[in-house]
Design an enzyme around this catalytic site. Structure first.
Site, PDB file in Angstrom:
ATOM      1  N   GLN A   1       1.202  -2.875   1.053  1.00 45.11           N
ATOM      2  CA  GLN A   1       2.273  -3.251   0.114  1.00 45.11           C
ATOM      3  C   GLN A   1       3.208  -4.316   0.660  1.00 45.11           C
ATOM      4  O   GLN A   1       4.083  -4.780  -0.074  1.00 45.11           O
ATOM      5  CB  GLN A   1       3.108  -2.012  -0.258  1.00 45.11           C
ATOM      6  CG  GLN A   1       2.347  -0.933  -0.992  1.00 45.11           C
ATOM      7  CD  GLN A   1       1.869  -1.361  -2.374  1.00 45.11           C
ATOM      8  OE1 GLN A   1       2.322  -2.368  -2.932  1.00 45.11           O
ATOM      9  NE2 GLN A   1       0.939  -0.617  -2.928  1.00 45.11           N
TER      10      GLN A   1
ATOM     11  N   LYS B   1      -4.841  -6.141  -3.856  1.00 39.76           N
ATOM     12  CA  LYS B   1      -3.386  -6.183  -4.035  1.00 39.76           C
ATOM     13  C   LYS B   1      -2.846  -7.580  -3.729  1.00 39.76           C
ATOM     14  O   LYS B   1      -1.660  -7.839  -3.825  1.00 39.76           O
ATOM     15  CB  LYS B   1      -2.716  -5.151  -3.129  1.00 39.76           C
ATOM     16  CG  LYS B   1      -3.073  -3.705  -3.496  1.00 39.76           C
ATOM     17  CD  LYS B   1      -2.348  -2.723  -2.603  1.00 39.76           C
ATOM     18  CE  LYS B   1      -2.939  -1.318  -2.646  1.00 39.76           C
ATOM     19  NZ  LYS B   1      -2.659  -0.568  -3.866  1.00 39.76           N
TER      20      LYS B   1
ATOM     21  N   HIS C   1       1.210   6.695   2.537  1.00 39.91           N
ATOM     22  CA  HIS C   1       0.167   6.850   1.521  1.00 39.91           C
ATOM     23  C   HIS C   1      -0.866   7.827   2.094  1.00 39.91           C
ATOM     24  O   HIS C   1      -1.053   7.887   3.315  1.00 39.91           O
ATOM     25  CB  HIS C   1      -0.464   5.469   1.287  1.00 39.91           C
ATOM     26  CG  HIS C   1      -1.434   5.382   0.164  1.00 39.91           C
ATOM     27  ND1 HIS C   1      -2.740   5.797   0.289  1.00 39.91           N
ATOM     28  CD2 HIS C   1      -1.312   4.902  -1.092  1.00 39.91           C
ATOM     29  CE1 HIS C   1      -3.379   5.562  -0.853  1.00 39.91           C
ATOM     30  NE2 HIS C   1      -2.532   5.024  -1.713  1.00 39.91           N
TER      31      HIS C   1
ATOM     32  N   ASP D   1       0.334  -0.312   8.227  1.00 36.98           N
ATOM     33  CA  ASP D   1      -0.355  -0.332   6.935  1.00 36.98           C
ATOM     34  C   ASP D   1       0.355  -1.374   6.066  1.00 36.98           C
ATOM     35  O   ASP D   1       1.460  -1.144   5.565  1.00 36.98           O
ATOM     36  CB  ASP D   1      -0.282   1.070   6.313  1.00 36.98           C
ATOM     37  CG  ASP D   1      -0.744   1.089   4.856  1.00 36.98           C
ATOM     38  OD1 ASP D   1      -1.047   0.018   4.294  1.00 36.98           O
ATOM     39  OD2 ASP D   1      -0.788   2.187   4.276  1.00 36.98           O
TER      40      ASP D   1
ATOM     41  N   CYS E   1      -0.287   8.720  -4.648  1.00 36.03           N
ATOM     42  CA  CYS E   1      -1.012   9.048  -3.402  1.00 36.03           C
ATOM     43  C   CYS E   1      -0.021   9.242  -2.259  1.00 36.03           C
ATOM     44  O   CYS E   1      -0.262   8.805  -1.123  1.00 36.03           O
ATOM     45  CB  CYS E   1      -2.037   7.976  -3.036  1.00 36.03           C
ATOM     46  SG  CYS E   1      -3.310   7.773  -4.273  1.00 36.03           S
TER      47      CYS E   1
HETATM   48  N1  PLP Z   1      -1.536   2.014   1.784  1.00 39.25           N
HETATM   49  C1  PLP Z   1      -0.641   1.770   0.843  1.00 39.25           C
HETATM   50  C2  PLP Z   1       0.793   1.619   1.211  1.00 39.25           C
HETATM   51  C3  PLP Z   1      -1.032   1.630  -0.483  1.00 39.25           C
HETATM   52  O1  PLP Z   1      -0.120   1.391  -1.425  1.00 39.25           O
HETATM   53  C4  PLP Z   1      -2.393   1.764  -0.801  1.00 39.25           C
HETATM   54  C5  PLP Z   1      -2.842   1.662  -2.197  1.00 39.25           C
HETATM   55  O2  PLP Z   1      -2.083   1.817  -3.125  1.00 39.25           O
HETATM   56  C6  PLP Z   1      -3.297   2.007   0.230  1.00 39.25           C
HETATM   57  C7  PLP Z   1      -2.835   2.123   1.517  1.00 39.25           C
HETATM   58  C8  PLP Z   1      -4.756   2.167  -0.028  1.00 39.25           C
HETATM   59  O3  PLP Z   1      -5.282   0.969  -0.496  1.00 39.25           O
HETATM   60  P1  PLP Z   1      -6.773   0.950  -1.061  1.00 39.25           P
HETATM   61  O4  PLP Z   1      -6.840   2.023  -2.105  1.00 39.25           O
HETATM   62  O5  PLP Z   1      -6.922  -0.425  -1.630  1.00 39.25           O
HETATM   63  O6  PLP Z   1      -7.686   1.201   0.082  1.00 39.25           O
END
Ligand code: PLP
Length: 406
Positions: free
Chosen positions: A203, A226, A123, A200, A364
Site C-alpha cells: 500500500q 495495485k 494484513h 510490506d 484481510c
Molecule cells: N499487504 C497489504 C498491506 C495489502 O493491502 C495487500 C492486499 O490488499 C497484501 C499485502 C496482499 O496483496 P496481494 O493480495 O496482491 O498478494
C-alpha cells in the site's frame, strides 16, 4: 511533466464504465487499481506479436522475449532504486513474496528461541505465513500493539525488540487504517539488534516514491495490480546478502544449476526463486507500469493525492453518524469508517447503487477489527486518477446512506 488528472483519467479505460446505470466512481484502488492504457497495450502487443518463452529457446522469438522479461526486471529495479536487477525476484504478488521469505529465509534462519516481530495492523498475508513458519521452526511470533488512533505503539516496539528477534516484518502503509509506519527508524532499530526487516509495501508503493536503499530494508514486497499493472505478478526486493543466504523454496525448471537423479545444485538469485515458466506477459506489463509511473513521477502522484485527501476527509467529517477508524498523524490516502445504524456492507451496498465502488469488510486485517471492537469498516481509497468530482459523488451517496440507515 505537469500533472493533469483529467488527461490521466482518459488513459484509464476502466474508469469509463457504469454501475447500476450511473457513471462509475472508483474508490477502491487500495484493493486493486484500474489499468493504464500503456500497460494494456504493451501486454496486448507482446501477446499478439512478440510472445515466446523465456530463458529456454535458442531461437530469435525466445531470445527477444527473454530480453523483454529481463528489461521488465530492470524497470522494476529502477522504480524501487534497487542496486541491481538481480535484487528483484518476480513473484505472484505481495502475498507470494512474503511467503517466499517465510519459507526460504525463515526455514533457513529460524529455530526455537528466535522471535519474529510484526505489528497489530498487518494484513493477513504478513501474519499467516509467519504463524505457519513458526509452527515449523519452533520460533515465536510476537506483535507490537496499536494506539487508539491506529498508530504503532513505538514505546512497546522498543520494549519488544531485543536480540531474540531475528526478523521484523512490518506493513509500510496499513490497508485497513491508512497509518504510515516509520520504517526507516524501524529498520535502524531492527539492525541495531542484528535483526532483518521486511517491509510490506503493497500500500505504500502506489502512493509515494520508494527507495529501498534509503529505507535500508532487507526485504520489500509489492503487488503489480495495485500499481496500475496486471494481476498475478509482484516483486520481492532483497538485499544481495539476504537473497544469497536463502535456499530455494520451490523446485523445478530454471531455478537450477545442475540436476542429477540424486541431487541438484541451484542457480544464483533471482533465478533460484523463479521455478517454472514465469508469468511472462504479466512481468512485461508490470515493467511497463513501473516505467509509466516513473514517467509521471511518484512525487507528482503523491502531491496530487495529498491535495485531494483533506477534501475527502472533510466530506467524511460532514456525514452525520460517520466515525473514522485510523486517524494516525502520519496517514496515507485511504479512509476507513463505520456509520451509526448500519454494517459496513450496508454502506457499500447503498454506495454501489449510486455507482460508487468502495470496499467493505475486514480488509484481510481481522486483528485490526478486533483491536477496535468492530466487525468491519467501509473504506474509500484514492488513486492517481481520483478527482474532486469522485469525492463529491461519494459524499452525496454517503449522505443518502446516512439518511437511510439512521
Ligand atoms: N499487504 C497489504 C498491506 C495489502 O493491502 C495487500 C492486499 O490488499 C497484501 C499485502 C496482499 O496483496 P496481494 O493480495 O496482491 O498478494
Amino acid at each position: 511533466m505537469s500533472y493533469n488528472v483529467d488527461t490521466l483519467r482518459a488513459e484509464f479505460p476502466g474508469l469509463a464504465g457504469e454501475a447500476h446505470g450511473k457513471p462509475l466512481v472508483y474508490l477502491d484502488s487500495a484493493a486493486t487499481t484500474q489499468k493504464h492504457i500503456s500497460v494494456i497495450e504493451r501486454m496486448d502487443r507482446f501477446l499478439r506479436y512478440e510472445y515466446g518463452t523465456v530463458h529456454r529457446g535458442m531461437y530469435a522469438r525466445s531470445v527477444g522475449s527473454t530480453a523483454m522479461y529481463e528489461l521488465a526486471r530492470e524497470q522494476v529495479a529502477r522504480f524501487f532504486n534497487a542496486p541491481s536487477e538481480s535484487n528483484i525476484v518476480f513473484t505472484m504478488g505481495c502475498t507470494d513474496a512474503i511467503n517466499l521469505v517465510a519459507w526460504s529465509w525463515g526455514r533457513a534462519h529460524l529455530s526455537a528461541g528466535d522471535r519474529i516481530l510484526i505489528t497489530g495492523m498487518e494484513h493477513h498475508s504478513n501474519i499467516v505465513p509467519w504463524q505457519l513458519v513458526c509452527e515449523f521452526t519452533g520460533a515465536e511470533l510476537i506483535h507490537c500493539p496499536l494506539l487508539d488512533d491506529g498508530s504503532l505503539d513505538l514505546a512497546a516496539f522498543d520494549e519488544l525488540l531485543d536480540e531474540r528477534v531475528k526478523l521484523v516484518s512490518v506493513i509500510h502503509v496499513a490497508n485497513s487504517l491508512g497509518t504510515i509506519n516509520p520504517v526507516v527508524d524501524l529498520a535502524r532499530k531492527a539492525h541495531a539488534v542484528g535483526a532483518r526487516i521486511l517491509v510490506d509495501g503493497a500500500q505504500s508503493s502506489p502512493h509515494m516514491p520508494i527507495d529501498v536503499q534509503a529505507l535500508d530494508c532487507d526485504f520489500f514486497t509489492c503487488s503489480a495490480h495495485k500499481l496500475y499493472g496486471p494481476t498475478g505478478i509482484g516483486a520481492l526486493y532483497g538485499k544481495a546478502d539476504a537473497l544469497q543466504s536463502m535456499p530455494p523454496w520451490r523446485g523445478g525448471g530454471e531455478m537450477i544449476e545442475r540436476v542429477t537423479l540424486e541431487k541438484s545444485t541451484y542457480a544464483e538469485p533471482p533465478a533460484r526463486f523463479e521455478a517454472g515458466t514465469p508469468p511472462i506477459v504479466e512481468a512485461i506489463g508490470f515493467g511497463q507500469a513501473c516505467a509509466w509511473l516513473q514517467e509521471i513521477g511518484m512525487d507528482a502522484i503523491q502531491a496530487h493525492e495529498r491535495e485531494l485527501f483533506p477534501i475527502a476527509e472533510q466530506i467524511l467529517a460532514d456525514i452525520p453518524g460517520l466515525h473514522r477508524i485510523g486517524t494516525a498523524p502520519e496517514r496515507s490516502t485511504l479512509c476507513s469508517f463505520v456509520m451509526d445504524g448500519g454494517h459496513a456492507s450496508d454502506i457499500a451496498a447503498i454506495l454501489d447503487m449510486e455507482g460508487v465502488a468502495v470496499r467493505a469488510g475486514h480488509h484481510c486485517a481481522q486483528p485490526v477489527m478486533d483491536r477496535f471492537g468492530i466487525p468491519a469498516t467501509a473504506r474509500i481509497s484514492l488513486g492517481c486518477y481520483t478527482n474532486v468530482a469522485d469525492l463529491e459523488r461519494a459524499g452525496a451517496a454517503l449522505r443518502k446512506a446516512a439518511d437511510m440507515l439512521q
